[in-house]
Structure formats: structure tokens, C-alpha cells
Enzyme design. Sequence first.
Site, short mmCIF file in Angstrom:
data_model
loop_
_atom_site.label_atom_id
_atom_site.label_comp_id
_atom_site.label_asym_id
_atom_site.label_seq_id
_atom_site.Cartn_x
_atom_site.Cartn_y
_atom_site.Cartn_z
N LYS A 140 43.19 -50.87 19.11
CA LYS A 140 41.82 -50.96 18.57
C LYS A 140 41.36 -49.63 17.97
CE LYS A 140 41.01 -55.15 18.90
NZ LYS A 140 40.47 -55.99 17.81
N ASP B 229 50.62 -67.72 12.29
CA ASP B 229 50.98 -66.67 13.24
C ASP B 229 51.04 -65.36 12.45
OD1 ASP B 229 52.20 -64.82 14.92
OD2 ASP B 229 53.51 -66.33 15.84
N ILE C 89 34.07 -66.01 19.26
CA ILE C 89 33.48 -65.05 18.33
C ILE C 89 33.79 -65.48 16.89
CG2 ILE C 89 33.55 -62.64 17.54
CD1 ILE C 89 34.09 -61.83 20.48
N ASP D 4 44.69 -69.52 12.59
CA ASP D 4 44.87 -69.19 14.00
C ASP D 4 46.20 -69.74 14.48
OD1 ASP D 4 42.43 -68.31 16.18
OD2 ASP D 4 44.32 -69.04 17.02
N SER E 277 36.45 -52.16 18.76
CA SER E 277 35.94 -52.51 20.10
C SER E 277 35.38 -51.26 20.74
CB SER E 277 37.10 -53.04 20.96
OG SER E 277 36.70 -53.14 22.33
N TYR F 103 45.90 -52.45 24.18
CA TYR F 103 44.72 -52.96 23.47
C TYR F 103 43.83 -51.82 22.97
CZ TYR F 103 40.34 -55.49 22.69
OH TYR F 103 39.18 -55.99 22.14
N1 LIG Z 1 35.34 -60.48 23.95
C1 LIG Z 1 34.79 -59.27 23.92
O1 LIG Z 1 33.95 -58.91 24.75
C2 LIG Z 1 35.19 -58.31 22.82
C3 LIG Z 1 34.72 -56.98 22.90
C4 LIG Z 1 35.08 -56.10 21.88
C5 LIG Z 1 35.87 -56.53 20.81
N2 LIG Z 1 36.31 -57.81 20.77
C6 LIG Z 1 37.14 -58.22 19.64
O2 LIG Z 1 36.65 -59.43 19.10
C7 LIG Z 1 37.73 -60.21 18.60
C8 LIG Z 1 37.73 -61.57 19.27
O3 LIG Z 1 37.88 -61.37 20.66
P1 LIG Z 1 37.91 -62.60 21.67
O4 LIG Z 1 37.62 -62.04 23.02
O5 LIG Z 1 37.08 -63.72 21.16
O6 LIG Z 1 39.46 -62.94 21.64
P2 LIG Z 1 40.25 -64.30 22.00
O7 LIG Z 1 41.50 -63.93 22.72
O8 LIG Z 1 39.34 -65.29 22.61
O9 LIG Z 1 40.62 -64.81 20.56
C9 LIG Z 1 41.62 -64.24 19.79
C10 LIG Z 1 42.06 -65.28 18.78
O10 LIG Z 1 43.19 -64.75 18.09
C11 LIG Z 1 44.17 -65.76 18.02
N3 LIG Z 1 45.50 -65.16 17.93
C12 LIG Z 1 46.17 -64.49 18.90
N4 LIG Z 1 47.38 -64.13 18.45
C13 LIG Z 1 47.48 -64.57 17.17
C14 LIG Z 1 48.51 -64.52 16.18
N5 LIG Z 1 49.68 -63.95 16.44
N6 LIG Z 1 48.27 -65.07 14.98
C15 LIG Z 1 47.07 -65.67 14.72
N7 LIG Z 1 46.07 -65.76 15.62
C16 LIG Z 1 46.29 -65.22 16.84
C17 LIG Z 1 43.99 -66.56 19.33
O11 LIG Z 1 44.58 -67.85 19.25
C18 LIG Z 1 42.49 -66.59 19.45
O12 LIG Z 1 41.92 -67.69 18.77
C19 LIG Z 1 39.00 -59.40 18.90
O13 LIG Z 1 39.40 -58.68 17.76
C20 LIG Z 1 38.57 -58.48 20.02
O14 LIG Z 1 39.33 -57.29 20.03
C21 LIG Z 1 35.99 -58.70 21.75
#
Ligand SMILES: NC(=O)c1ccc[n+]([C@@H]2O[C@H](COP(=O)([O-])OP(=O)(O)OC[C@H]3O[C@@H](n4cnc5c(N)ncnc54)[C@H](O)[C@@H]3O)[C@@H](O)[C@H]2O)c1
Length: 258
Positions: A151, A57, A18, A37, A134, A147
Amino acid sequence: MRGLDGKVAIVPGGATRIGQAVVAAFRAAGTRVMVADINATAGAAMAADGVGFTPCDLRDDAQIAALVQATRDAFGRIDFLVNVACSYLDNGPASTRAEWLESFDVNVVGSVMLMQAARVDLAKNRGAIVNFGSISSRVAQTGRWLYPVSKAAILQLTRNQAMDLAPDSIRVNAVSPGWTWSNVMDQLTGGDRAKTDRVAAPFHLLRRSADPGEVAAAVLFLCSDEASFITGTDIRVDGGYTAMGPERAEPAIPLLMA
Ligand SMILES: NC(=O)c1ccc[n+]([C@@H]2O[C@H](COP(=O)([O-])OP(=O)(O)OC[C@H]3O[C@@H](n4cnc5c(N)ncnc54)[C@H](O)[C@@H]3O)[C@@H](O)[C@H]2O)c1
């Protein structure tokens, strides 16, 4: 969209699928991006013309300060923060204190510390922040506590930030995606997008999962000048998930007569 060309965004969590869509949309609009990241391998692979990467981080204030400085050094300004990063850590009702704190540290506190570190720059440029909520912000989901609660907190945080940053002319909004084709979906289905859409169909009015680019489009709108009078709100990029009630998209009254 107006007001994106020549600007600079920091995207924590930009190394994910995303996040990559957000970065690609910004680049197409002429916005330079600093990806941040914890995943240094995926992040470093994204570095390109107009796209920098700083390992960061979000649980570490010194790393956040270094990220902000690296962005100033690389691009000379900061206009937008797009807080994509998240932790899915969750053990539901059995989650420990340490797990609660870990979840909130990444999902809520990290973005606030980043806002504090970049506030002067954002104020100077009349910038914008986009947080990620979310569908989980608004409904209960079995076995998930950390989570969804974090959120939901992000949507309240968005309102608080919008109020107290308005005097600095910084707008703050959120996007709340539904099921989106993402690394998690990819891993769980073995790369099967059609299966993801089939499973998502009954609880999204549009009967599929979202493309990452559809979420990115809402993020760019909220950063752009087209959204110049929008702050403290949330765009649900959820295909109608939260519009639907327990009756789902099926006629329930006829069941009384069956
Ligand atoms: N995937 C879905 O269907 C969905 C649905 C609703 C909302 N979201 C939201 O979209 C966003 C992306 O979701 P995703 O599924 O692609 O998540 P993901 O887990 O694939 O990616 C999360 C990213 O955050 C990074 N990260 C984790 N901990 C970290 C830290 N301490 N410091 C810096 N970076 C860190 C990870 O390395 C990763 O690149 C999130 O905020 C999630 O809540 C996703």
C-alpha cells in the site's frame, strides 16, 4: 460534479462492498461502469443497466487485455480506472518469497498492467486513475508486512504515474481510507457495525469507521472535472487517523503533573 456523466469507468475489485459503493456513486453521476473481479459470483450479481461485469484475475495479462476490450465493446470508451482490488495475504516477518510476489502482483503490478492496456483510451479522453492506498501505507501495524508495504508502494506508484502520464493529460491520484465498513469488518464482527465503530473510535478522530460511500465520494471527486488540476496526490479518507500521534486525542501534559 462535472465531467462524470456519459463517461466510462473500469473498477477492478468492484464486487466488494467498497467497490459496490464506488459503482453506485458512478451510476448516480451518469458514469457507466465495467466491474472486474476474480469473484465471478459477486461480480455477475452486479450487472445492471449501465453496469457490466468481466471476470478478471489481475495477475493475468491476457485477462486484463480481454477486460479492456470487453469495456470498449460494451461502452465504446474508457475514461477512468479505479483500482479497488487488493489481496490481504500477509504473514508478517515470516512471509515467503512467493507470498511477497503474490501480494505485489495483485496490489501493485495488476493495476500497472491495466493502465498500460487502457492508456491509449485514457489519453484520448483525458482520463483519470484512482489508486487505493490505506492508513497502512503510513504506519506500522503488528504482524503485517506485505499489505502495508504494497500500500505504501501504491502511493509512490501514484506519483510516478502522475508524472509520466501527465503528457497524455491523464491525472493519477489515490485515496487512503481508514477503517471502512467492508466485507472484512463484516466477517470479523459477525455483521456488527456498532462494534466496528466502538473499536475504531480511539484511533480515528471522528470516533467511528467510514461508510463505503464516504470513500466513494472522494473517488468521484478525483475523477471529476472539479479535480482538473489535481494529480499525483492522495486524499486521506481516514477520519483523522493519520493526523493523530501516539498521544492520541487525550491531553498528555497533565499526566506529568498527576
Ligand atoms: N476495508 C478497509 O477498512 C480498508 C481500509 C483501507 C483501505 N482499504 C482498501 O480498499 C480497497 C477495498 O478493500 P476491501 O476491504 O473492500 O477488500 P475486499 O477483500 O473485500 O475486496 C477486494 C476485492 O478484490 C478482489 N480481488 C482480489 N484478488 C483479485 C485479483 N487477483 N484479481 C481481481 N480481483 C481481485 C476480491 O475478489 C474482492 O472483490 C482495497 O484496496 C483496500 O486496500 C480498505
